[in-house]
Write a protein that holds these residues in place. Structure first.
Motif, PDB file in Angstrom:
ATOM      1  N   ARG A 147      11.265   5.514  16.072  1.00 54.06           N
ATOM      2  CA  ARG A 147      12.431   6.327  15.890  1.00 54.06           C
ATOM      3  C   ARG A 147      11.772   8.018  16.292  1.00 54.06           C
ATOM      4  N   THR A 148      10.793   8.328  15.990  1.00 58.95           N
ATOM      5  CA  THR A 148      10.149   9.634  16.083  1.00 58.95           C
ATOM      6  C   THR A 148       9.675   9.447  17.533  1.00 58.95           C
ATOM      7  N   ALA A 149       9.265   8.345  18.046  1.00 60.79           N
ATOM      8  CA  ALA A 149       8.611   8.515  19.595  1.00 60.79           C
ATOM      9  C   ALA A 149       9.830   8.415  20.352  1.00 60.79           C
ATOM     10  N   LEU A 150      11.063   7.890  20.090  1.00 53.83           N
ATOM     11  CA  LEU A 150      12.166   8.025  21.002  1.00 53.83           C
ATOM     12  C   LEU A 150      12.733   9.541  20.747  1.00 53.83           C
ATOM     13  N   GLU A 168       0.804  -1.153  -0.084  1.00 56.10           N
ATOM     14  CA  GLU A 168       0.128  -0.050   0.031  1.00 56.10           C
ATOM     15  C   GLU A 168       0.773   1.315   0.025  1.00 56.10           C
ATOM     16  N   ARG A 169       2.188   1.343   0.915  1.00 56.11           N
ATOM     17  CA  ARG A 169       2.924   2.537   0.821  1.00 56.11           C
ATOM     18  C   ARG A 169       3.645   2.690  -0.585  1.00 56.11           C
ATOM     19  N   TYR A 170       3.815   1.508  -1.274  1.00 54.11           N
ATOM     20  CA  TYR A 170       4.397   1.658  -2.642  1.00 54.11           C
ATOM     21  C   TYR A 170       3.535   2.252  -3.519  1.00 54.11           C
ATOM     22  N   TYR A 171       2.086   2.041  -3.621  1.00 60.49           N
ATOM     23  CA  TYR A 171       1.163   2.529  -4.521  1.00 60.49           C
ATOM     24  C   TYR A 171       0.631   3.589  -4.199  1.00 60.49           C
ATOM     25  N   ALA A 172       1.033   4.109  -2.837  1.00 62.87           N
ATOM     26  CA  ALA A 172       0.677   5.597  -2.554  1.00 62.87           C
ATOM     27  C   ALA A 172       1.424   6.591  -3.058  1.00 62.87           C
ATOM     28  N   ARG A 173       2.285   6.325  -3.705  1.00 64.82           N
ATOM     29  CA  ARG A 173       3.300   7.539  -4.050  1.00 64.82           C
ATOM     30  C   ARG A 173       2.517   8.233  -5.311  1.00 64.82           C
ATOM     31  N   THR A 230      -0.540  10.647  -2.218  1.00 62.39           N
ATOM     32  CA  THR A 230      -0.446  11.357  -1.148  1.00 62.39           C
ATOM     33  C   THR A 230       0.866  12.526  -1.216  1.00 62.39           C
ATOM     34  N   ARG A 231       0.939  13.354  -0.424  1.00 59.60           N
ATOM     35  CA  ARG A 231       1.825  14.391  -0.234  1.00 59.60           C
ATOM     36  C   ARG A 231       3.052  13.695   0.533  1.00 59.60           C
ATOM     37  N   SER A 232       2.844  13.058   1.392  1.00 57.81           N
ATOM     38  CA  SER A 232       4.093  12.223   1.905  1.00 57.81           C
ATOM     39  C   SER A 232       3.645  10.953   2.365  1.00 57.81           C
ATOM     40  N   LEU A 233       4.454  10.028   2.228  1.00 64.79           N
ATOM     41  CA  LEU A 233       4.171   8.557   2.376  1.00 64.79           C
ATOM     42  C   LEU A 233       4.168   8.162   3.848  1.00 64.79           C
ATOM     43  N   PRO A 234       3.005   7.378   4.297  1.00 63.09           N
ATOM     44  CA  PRO A 234       2.940   7.071   5.686  1.00 63.09           C
ATOM     45  C   PRO A 234       4.168   6.545   6.290  1.00 63.09           C
ATOM     46  N   PRO A 235       4.507   6.804   7.533  1.00 67.87           N
ATOM     47  CA  PRO A 235       5.824   6.236   8.010  1.00 67.87           C
ATOM     48  C   PRO A 235       5.846   4.876   8.347  1.00 67.87           C
ATOM     49  N   THR A 236       6.828   4.088   8.349  1.00 66.92           N
ATOM     50  CA  THR A 236       7.058   2.634   8.552  1.00 66.92           C
ATOM     51  C   THR A 236       7.041   2.490  10.108  1.00 66.92           C
ATOM     52  N   PRO A 237       6.780   1.167  10.643  1.00 70.58           N
ATOM     53  CA  PRO A 237       6.712   1.213  11.971  1.00 70.58           C
ATOM     54  C   PRO A 237       8.264   1.491  12.531  1.00 70.58           C
TER      55      PRO A 237
END
Length: 326
Positions: free
Chosen positions: A310-313, A290-295, A298-305
């Motif tokens: 990393r963002t939460a840390l 889904e992330r690949y075909y969302a290119r 959407t303006r920005s791809l959804p972040p991976t787990p």
């Protein structure tokens, strides 16, 4: 000092000298208290803790026998058969669904009628009935032949030798899967904006090129999540091939449970955990597809787990530094 009639008293513009004042940036905003949310969270945590405690401490589950059976060769052989049946049926079912969807969207009334009838029939008949019908197909047609319609046959096949247990399972699941995949693919194609069809036609592109290079890649954004749900259902539906004498993961556990009656519950837990692992892997693959075909959509791809972690840390470290500085 007296105030003239009609005069309005003015409020002081500066606070008294003995009242300390803080800038707005230094004032802490108090969050809105939500006692209902905290109570619901506490109740859920207690229920989860009780469930986990019972799952670990209840001797009826026999976790030692679970560990014994989990990686046994007989279980892994059944798992391999489950993976083979799922892979073959998923590919053949998707290809059949694409053909049925294109027939349903064609201008030929015969193709539309046949496609609609097939989807209607296969979605109405339970899968176990389809499998049992194919398993007893040799009673109706002992031989299969290729030749002139209503005329002589050039090649003849013995149906009992051709239709092995694996072939019956794959054919039955593929026929059933194609009916559902056809509606998923058709819905995805219809979700593509009509302007894309018109733009492709305005460029003078061939119909086949328009579909495979412009329309279908955009339709995959809608097809992927729906078809992955079908794929997860297909993984679990493979447990029915036990009724056509194919020992998949569930069939192997049933056979071992009949041989070792005291290990029925651990064997069922083994099957449950393996199905959880398989469906989890399919869900992970779904996210990245889904992330690949969302290119481009959407303006920005959804972040991976990993990016979310990393963002939460980073946010947690920034909060600790801020509190330490305060």
């Amino acid at each position: 000092m007296s105030r003239p009639p009609g005069a309005v008293a003015s409020l002081p513009t500066t606070p008294p000298a003995d009242t300390p004042s803080k800038p707005l940036t230094a004032q802490r905003v108090q969050p809105l208290r939500r006692p209902g949310r905290w109570i619901a969270t506490a109740v859920v945590l207690v229920l989860v803790a009780q469930f986990a405690h019972g799952l670990v401490t209840n001797p009826f589950y026999q976790w030692d026998r679970f560990g014994y059976w989990f990686l046994r060769p007989v279980i892994l052989d059944g798992l391999l058969i489950t993976l083979e049946v799922t892979a073959y049926s998923a590919v053949l079912g998707l290809l059949g669904g694409i053909l049925l969807a294109l027939a349903r969207l064609s201008r030929s009334p015969v193709l539309r009628a046949v496609s609609w009838t097939y989807v209607w029939a296969l979605r109405s008949i339970p899968l176990i009935v389809v499998l049992l019908f194919l398993y007893n197909f040799s009673a109706l047609y002992r031989t299969l032949s290729l030749g002139v319609p209503f005329g002589p046959a050039f090649l003849t096949f013995d149906e009992s030798r051709l239709a092995t247990d694996m072939v019956i399972a794959v054919v039955g699941l593929s026929l059933n899967e194609a009916a559902y995949a056809a509606e998923v693919v058709r819905g995805g194609i219809l979700s593509v904006d009509q302007g894309q069809h018109e733009a492709a036609a305005a460029l003078g592109l061939p119909k086949r090129y328009q579909f495979w290079r412009i329309v279908f890649p955009q339709a995959l954004r809608s097809i992927t999540p729906n078809y992955v749900n079908q794929l997860i259902g297909l993984v679990k539906a493979t447990s029915l091939v036990f009724y056509v004498s194919l020992l998949d993961l569930f069939g192997t556990a049933q056979t071992m449970g009949a041989t070792y009656p005291g290990d029925i519950v651990p064997l069922l837990l083994v099957v449950t955990v393996w199905y959880l692992i398989l469906t989890s892997l399919v869900s992970v693959a779904q996210f990245y597809v889904e992330r690949y075909y969302a290119r481009g959509a959407t303006r920005s791809l959804p972040p991976t787990p990993l990016q979310k972690l990393r963002t939460a840390l980073d946010e947690f470290r920034a909060r600790l530094r801020k509190e330490a500085a305060a």
